[in-house]
Design a protein around this motif. Structure first.
Motif, PDB file in Angstrom:
ATOM      1  N   LEU A 128       0.858  -1.186   0.000  1.00 23.16           N
ATOM      2  CA  LEU A 128       0.000   0.000   0.000  1.00 23.16           C
ATOM      3  C   LEU A 128       0.890   1.230   0.000  1.00 23.16           C
ATOM      4  CD1 LEU A 128      -2.625   1.532   0.198  1.00 23.16           C
ATOM      5  CD2 LEU A 128      -2.648   1.117   2.661  1.00 23.16           C
ATOM      6  N   GLN A 129       0.809   1.970  -1.110  1.00 23.15           N
ATOM      7  CA  GLN A 129       1.598   3.188  -1.228  1.00 23.15           C
ATOM      8  C   GLN A 129       0.690   4.369  -1.038  1.00 23.15           C
ATOM      9  OE1 GLN A 129       3.901   2.445  -5.092  1.00 23.15           O
ATOM     10  NE2 GLN A 129       4.886   4.178  -4.105  1.00 23.15           N
ATOM     11  N   GLY A 130       1.198   5.417  -0.430  1.00 20.07           N
ATOM     12  CA  GLY A 130       0.378   6.614  -0.297  1.00 20.07           C
ATOM     13  C   GLY A 130       1.200   7.724   0.287  1.00 20.07           C
ATOM     14  N   GLU A 131       0.868   8.907  -0.129  1.00 21.16           N
ATOM     15  CA  GLU A 131       1.516  10.108   0.352  1.00 21.16           C
ATOM     16  C   GLU A 131       1.511  10.116   1.883  1.00 21.16           C
ATOM     17  OE1 GLU A 131       3.669  12.730  -0.271  1.00 21.16           O
ATOM     18  OE2 GLU A 131       2.513  12.844  -2.124  1.00 21.16           O
ATOM     19  N   VAL A 132       2.525  10.769   2.454  1.00 18.60           N
ATOM     20  CA  VAL A 132       2.554  10.966   3.898  1.00 18.60           C
ATOM     21  C   VAL A 132       1.226  11.602   4.335  1.00 18.60           C
ATOM     22  CG1 VAL A 132       3.728  12.195   5.756  1.00 18.60           C
ATOM     23  CG2 VAL A 132       5.039  11.311   3.838  1.00 18.60           C
ATOM     24  N   GLY A 133       0.582  11.027   5.329  1.00 23.04           N
ATOM     25  CA  GLY A 133      -0.664  11.600   5.824  1.00 23.04           C
ATOM     26  C   GLY A 133      -1.902  11.211   5.040  1.00 23.04           C
ATOM     27  N   SER A 134      -1.760  10.277   4.103  1.00 23.30           N
ATOM     28  CA  SER A 134      -2.912   9.898   3.294  1.00 23.30           C
ATOM     29  C   SER A 134      -3.840   8.935   4.026  1.00 23.30           C
ATOM     30  CB  SER A 134      -2.448   9.295   1.973  1.00 23.30           C
ATOM     31  OG  SER A 134      -1.632   8.166   2.205  1.00 23.30           O
ATOM     32  N   GLY A 135      -3.443   8.519   5.212  1.00 21.52           N
ATOM     33  CA  GLY A 135      -4.328   7.683   6.017  1.00 21.52           C
ATOM     34  C   GLY A 135      -4.137   6.192   5.808  1.00 21.52           C
ATOM     35  N   LYS A 136      -2.897   5.794   5.573  1.00 25.70           N
ATOM     36  CA  LYS A 136      -2.607   4.374   5.381  1.00 25.70           C
ATOM     37  C   LYS A 136      -2.837   3.573   6.653  1.00 25.70           C
ATOM     38  CE  LYS A 136       1.655   5.171   4.039  1.00 25.70           C
ATOM     39  NZ  LYS A 136       1.658   6.635   3.930  1.00 25.70           N
ATOM     40  N   THR A 137      -2.444   4.193   7.788  1.00 26.26           N
ATOM     41  CA  THR A 137      -2.539   3.457   9.039  1.00 26.26           C
ATOM     42  C   THR A 137      -3.984   3.075   9.339  1.00 26.26           C
ATOM     43  OG1 THR A 137      -0.707   4.827   9.760  1.00 26.26           O
ATOM     44  CG2 THR A 137      -1.774   3.485  11.429  1.00 26.26           C
TER      45      THR A 137
ATOM     46  N   GLY B 145      -2.622 -13.904  11.870  1.00 28.14           N
ATOM     47  CA  GLY B 145      -3.380 -13.911  10.626  1.00 28.14           C
ATOM     48  C   GLY B 145      -2.954 -12.835   9.640  1.00 28.14           C
ATOM     49  N   LEU B 146      -2.411 -11.730  10.162  1.00 30.61           N
ATOM     50  CA  LEU B 146      -2.050 -10.607   9.286  1.00 30.61           C
ATOM     51  C   LEU B 146      -0.807  -9.909   9.829  1.00 30.61           C
ATOM     52  CD1 LEU B 146      -2.622  -8.374   7.072  1.00 30.61           C
ATOM     53  CD2 LEU B 146      -4.092  -7.272   8.780  1.00 30.61           C
ATOM     54  N   ILE B 147       0.105  -9.629   8.927  1.00 27.82           N
ATOM     55  CA  ILE B 147       1.276  -8.825   9.285  1.00 27.82           C
ATOM     56  C   ILE B 147       1.217  -7.530   8.486  1.00 27.82           C
ATOM     57  CG2 ILE B 147       3.780  -8.659   9.190  1.00 27.82           C
ATOM     58  CD1 ILE B 147       3.795 -11.752   9.299  1.00 27.82           C
ATOM     59  N   VAL B 148       1.331  -6.407   9.195  1.00 31.37           N
ATOM     60  CA  VAL B 148       1.401  -5.111   8.529  1.00 31.37           C
ATOM     61  C   VAL B 148       2.804  -4.566   8.756  1.00 31.37           C
ATOM     62  CG1 VAL B 148       0.484  -2.773   8.412  1.00 31.37           C
ATOM     63  CG2 VAL B 148      -1.050  -4.685   8.955  1.00 31.37           C
ATOM     64  N   VAL B 149       3.482  -4.217   7.690  1.00 29.21           N
ATOM     65  CA  VAL B 149       4.831  -3.655   7.797  1.00 29.21           C
ATOM     66  C   VAL B 149       4.737  -2.190   7.413  1.00 29.21           C
ATOM     67  CG1 VAL B 149       7.202  -3.780   6.967  1.00 29.21           C
ATOM     68  CG2 VAL B 149       5.852  -5.870   7.180  1.00 29.21           C
ATOM     69  N   ASP B 150       5.131  -1.308   8.323  1.00 32.62           N
ATOM     70  CA  ASP B 150       4.948   0.118   8.078  1.00 32.62           C
ATOM     71  C   ASP B 150       6.249   0.811   7.686  1.00 32.62           C
ATOM     72  OD1 ASP B 150       3.599   2.526   7.901  1.00 32.62           O
ATOM     73  OD2 ASP B 150       3.929   3.031  10.000  1.00 32.62           O
ATOM     74  N   GLU B 151       6.203   1.606   6.649  1.00 33.68           N
ATOM     75  CA  GLU B 151       7.280   2.545   6.318  1.00 33.68           C
ATOM     76  C   GLU B 151       8.662   1.922   6.266  1.00 33.68           C
ATOM     77  OE1 GLU B 151       6.418   5.357   5.375  1.00 33.68           O
ATOM     78  OE2 GLU B 151       4.800   6.209   6.573  1.00 33.68           O
TER      79      GLU B 151
ATOM     80  N   THR C 188       4.115   1.890   2.442  1.00 27.77           N
ATOM     81  CA  THR C 188       5.247   2.790   2.234  1.00 27.77           C
ATOM     82  C   THR C 188       4.759   4.105   1.660  1.00 27.77           C
ATOM     83  OG1 THR C 188       7.320   3.109   1.053  1.00 27.77           O
ATOM     84  CG2 THR C 188       5.755   1.646   0.043  1.00 27.77           C
ATOM     85  N   ALA C 189       5.420   5.179   2.096  1.00 27.25           N
ATOM     86  CA  ALA C 189       5.018   6.507   1.640  1.00 27.25           C
ATOM     87  C   ALA C 189       5.706   6.803   0.319  1.00 27.25           C
ATOM     88  CB  ALA C 189       5.400   7.551   2.670  1.00 27.25           C
ATOM     89  N   THR C 190       5.033   7.506  -0.560  1.00 27.18           N
ATOM     90  CA  THR C 190       5.738   8.074  -1.694  1.00 27.18           C
ATOM     91  C   THR C 190       6.559   9.221  -1.118  1.00 27.18           C
ATOM     92  OG1 THR C 190       3.711   9.289  -2.043  1.00 27.18           O
ATOM     93  CG2 THR C 190       4.191   7.510  -3.573  1.00 27.18           C
TER      94      THR C 190
END
Ligand code: ADP
Ligand code: MG
Length: 735
Positions: free
Chosen positions: A299-308, A408-414, A440-442
């Motif tokens: 999941l890519q998205g600008e900083v602050g785009s609400g990925k979390t 069941g799910l692994i989320v890897v941030d940034e 990851t942020a663009t």
């Protein structure tokens, strides 16, 4: 065990070029086999007669230069027996540094051969002596002689190999010449399928090797390079496509949406509505989690785009279905922030079993290196028993000590460089492959995403949530406006007086200490003009004694503080008990303090474009407009100021990522273990070769779709095997 390296390529160099040359090549360049030398490509090509601009030669590095002899004179040494030959060569360009003084000791051949007017290629280290450039005892090869016999040779480019002082470029070239004559290319398997070679009119393998080493024209060298670039890209992309196919065929536990459970209650409690992008990506994730094959998504998205938030909703769906979800953050600070903000966001829903908690809710635990003693034992127990649904932490989550009840799910941030191997380590923590979401942020360049994360499906969040205030960015050039040095802090005081908070970022911690020895950015203590760089320690001192900032509560944050101190400082800043935070780039990713409106980046020219973009994303997050000041001591016109201008001119992460690519070196973007294999890319340039990589990716997808086992493509399969396990090959050869 079979020898993977095809025999024609595995043949030791000794059998091709003779023992003496082979020894030299192995000793100084580590080249042992036919393949080693064939794949030791020229770094560039020189045009004969085209003289190397001497003024551009780097000092104290091994260089190869083409130049013409201006004068030559031999004399006897006074104190010792022997002679010295002084030769001056020129690039013919004129100017102060258009000649180099060569000194040869007892070099009778040089005295005889290097007569005025002779054109030759010289190799050695250039240094300065009494304001003139010198080269002592260089190796050389004459360039003029061949053309007397062969008019074509005069036009041929001269390959320049990455030479060391011990093996000059032309020695490699003559070894390659001998080698090329003795290899039977009909017996060398070609990893590129024939139909593609025909479609793209690629050189045959033999022609490609001949033209990359001994081209007749520049064009043929370039065409040969293109063929090897494509070949590399195809091998890599097919390896990734095969991984994708294999992962999709694996079985995972389906975690379907459960009506009326946590996720729905959480959605109902949200104080805002999801952006269209969040909803769309949310639906994709929901469907993939519900399938009995593992999700593998970027999941890519600008900083602050609400990925979390998107990730959190996926986590809740998994928890509703009886599983656990782990969130892996790159730093302790960020893990701590996620832990606090997720608990805040979920409220009673994350306090199952606690007073006031929701009986149907779940529990979140934090596990980092600094969670120790009984708190750690409790966390580990909650994870093993399944009490904890949400597990947040750093790499500690990967350790064997952590036993999951049902991950069941692994989320890897940034984690821009969280490559295939790290993901494998994570997946192996669960009995069945868990679902995986990497965020990851663009700006992360498209081709890097295709390479580092090429085995993942991709989603993008393009819009920012409504109400996000714009960030205005300005470059502050202290060289031309020294008075702005104080004006910055008056500006900071204005924000603080208005109840806001300020970040100050410095490139180093204290004297001689950079934040991150492996950092991409240079971290010398001084800038090019010898001015000291701003450090956290010195800045804190300076600001504390600044009258305009009297009464301001200043905090300090950097990577060498112990983790508890770091979290305490971060918490104090987040809760408004500090007004101004002086830090290194530890605040770079993900940190979320809504009340912070101003960021001052000291010596901003020391940071890369994407780093600056990430940093400024820390302000303007709470609906209040943010300001970012990029402070530099560099003179106007200095090329590094272009980067700052680029960042100041746009907040579009995608545009910046393109700009970034132009200014960065390749190795910085792609670490050696990040490309899906252990070897580094040889010729492929992740940036320039985007069209090649895209073509290869399409071809690889088609190949894998039609033949996932690569049964019809044994040469390609073999090449992938070699690419992924180069050390296996080395082992087999020695054995
Ligand atoms: P990212 O991780 O992509 O940088 P975050 O997930 O940290 O972004 O979100 C940034 C902030 O925006 C958080 O405070 C979050 O609560 C808020 N946010 C997320 N989605 C929305 C939305 N749809 N509307 C308003 N605010 C949102
Ligand atoms: Mg984030």
């Amino acid at each position: 065990m079979t020898d993977r390296q095809p025999p024609e390529l595995a043949l030791p160099l000794e059998r091709r070029v003779g023992k003496r040359t082979a020894n030299v090549l192995e000793k100084h360049l580590g080249l042992r086999t036919t393949a080693d030398l064939l794949n030791y490509f020229p770094r560039k090509y020189l045009k004969r007669g085209e003289l190397t601009p001497i003024a551009d030669l780097p000092m104290d590095e091994d260089v190869t230069l083409v130049a013409r002899v201006l004068s030559s004179r031999s004399r006897q040494m006074r104190a010792r027996k022997g002679s010295i030959t002084d030769v001056v060569v020129t690039d013919g360009l004129g100017g102060r540094h258009s000649s180099v003084a060569l000194t040869f000791f007892n070099a009778y051949r040089a005295a005889k051969e290097l007569t005025p007017g002779t054109l030759a290629m010289f190799a050695g280290k250039v240094s300065t002596y009494r304001d003139s450039l010198t080269l002592t005892n260089p190796e050389y090869v004459l360039l003029g002689d061949e053309s007397e016999f062969d008019a074509d040779a005069a036009r041929r480019p001269v390959p320049v190999y990455p030479a060391t002082a011990k093996v000059a470029s032309w020695r490699i070239r003559s070894a390659v010449e001998v080698l090329l004559d003795s290899v039977d290319f009909d017996r060398v398997p070609d990893p590129v399928p024939a139909d593609i070679a025909i479609r793209d009119r690629l050189y045959s393998l033999g022609d490609a090797y001949r033209n990359i080493h001994l081209p007749d024209e520049f064009e043929t060298a370039l065409k040969a390079q293109d063929r090897f670039r494509y070949q590399e890209a195809l091998i890599l992309q097919t390896a990734l496509a095969r991984r994708r196919a294999q992962a999709a065929a694996e079985e995972a536990t389906a975690r379907p949406h459960k009506p009326g459970a946590l996720l729905e209650r959480f959605d109902a409690s949200l104080p805002f509505t999801l952006t269209a992008g969040q909803r769309e990506v949310g639906e994709t994730l929901a469907a993939e989690l519900a399938a009995d094959h593992p999700m593998n998504r970027l999941l890519q998205g600008e900083v602050g785009s609400g990925k979390t938030l998107v990730a959190l909703r996926a986590m809740l769906q998994v928890i509703d279905a009886g599983g656990q979800a782990a969130l892996l953050a790159p730093t302790e600070v960020l893990a701590g922030q996620h832990y606090d903000s997720i608990r805040r966001t979920l409220g009673p829903l994350a306090e199952a079993g606690m007073l006031g908690g929701d009986a149907e809710g779940t529990r979140a635990v934090l596990l980092t290196g600094s969670v120790t003693g009984s708190a750690r034992r409790k966390a580990l127990l909650d994870i093993a028993s399944g009490e904890a649904g949400i597990i947040i932490g750093t790499h500690a989550l990967l350790s064997d000590e952590v036993q999951y009840f049902d991950l069941g799910l692994i989320v890897v941030d940034e984690q821009h460089r969280f490559g295939v191997e790290q993901r494998d380590a994570l997946r192996s923590r669960a009995v069945r492959p868990p679902h995986l979401l990497v965020m990851t942020a663009t700006p992360i360049p498209r081709t890097v995403a295709m390479t580092v994360f090429g085995d993942l499906e991709t989603s993008v969040l393009r819009e920012l949530p409504a109400g996000r205030a714009p960030i205005s960015t300005h470059m502050v050039g202290l060289a031309e406006h020294p008075a702005w040095g104080t004006r910055i802090w008056e500006r900071a005081k204005e924000e603080i007086d208005a109840g806001r908070q300020v970040y100050v970022v410095c490139p180093k911690i204290g004297d001689g200490e950079s934040e991150d020895p492996a950092s991409l950015e240079p971290t010398a203590d001084d800038d090019e003009e010898g001015r000291p760089l701003a450090s956290v320690q010195q800045t804190v001192q300076a600001l504390a004694s600044l009258p305009v900032l009297s009464g301001v509560r200043i905090g300090t944050l950097h990577g060498r503080l112990d983790p508890e101190e770091k979290s305490a400082t971060m918490a104090a800043f987040a809760e408004g008990r500090l007004d101004l935070l002086v830090s290194t780039t530890v605040i770079e990713v993900g940190v979320d303090v809504h009340n912070a409106t101003l960021m001052v980046i000291q010596d901003a020219d020391r940071f890369g474009i994407s780093q600056l973009h990430q940093l400024r994303g820390r302000v303007g997050r709470g609906g209040l407009p943010g300001t970012c000041l990029l402070v530099t001591q560099l003179e106007p016109g200095h090329p590094s100021r272009d980067r700052l201008q680029a960042v100041a001119s746009t907040t579009d992460g995608f545009a910046l990522s393109q700009e970034d690519l132009k200014l960065r070196r390749e190795g910085d973007i792609l670490g050696s273990t990040q490309s899906g294999g252990k070897s580094t890319l040889k010729l492929l340039r992740v940036i320039k070769d985007e069209p090649i990589i895209e073509q290869a990716r399409r071809d690889a997808a088609a190949i894998i779709e039609h033949d996932a086992q690569l049964g019809d493509y044994p040469e390609l399969a073999e090449a992938i095997e070699l690419y992924l396990n180069p050390e296996k090959e080395a082992f087999l050869e020695r054995g």
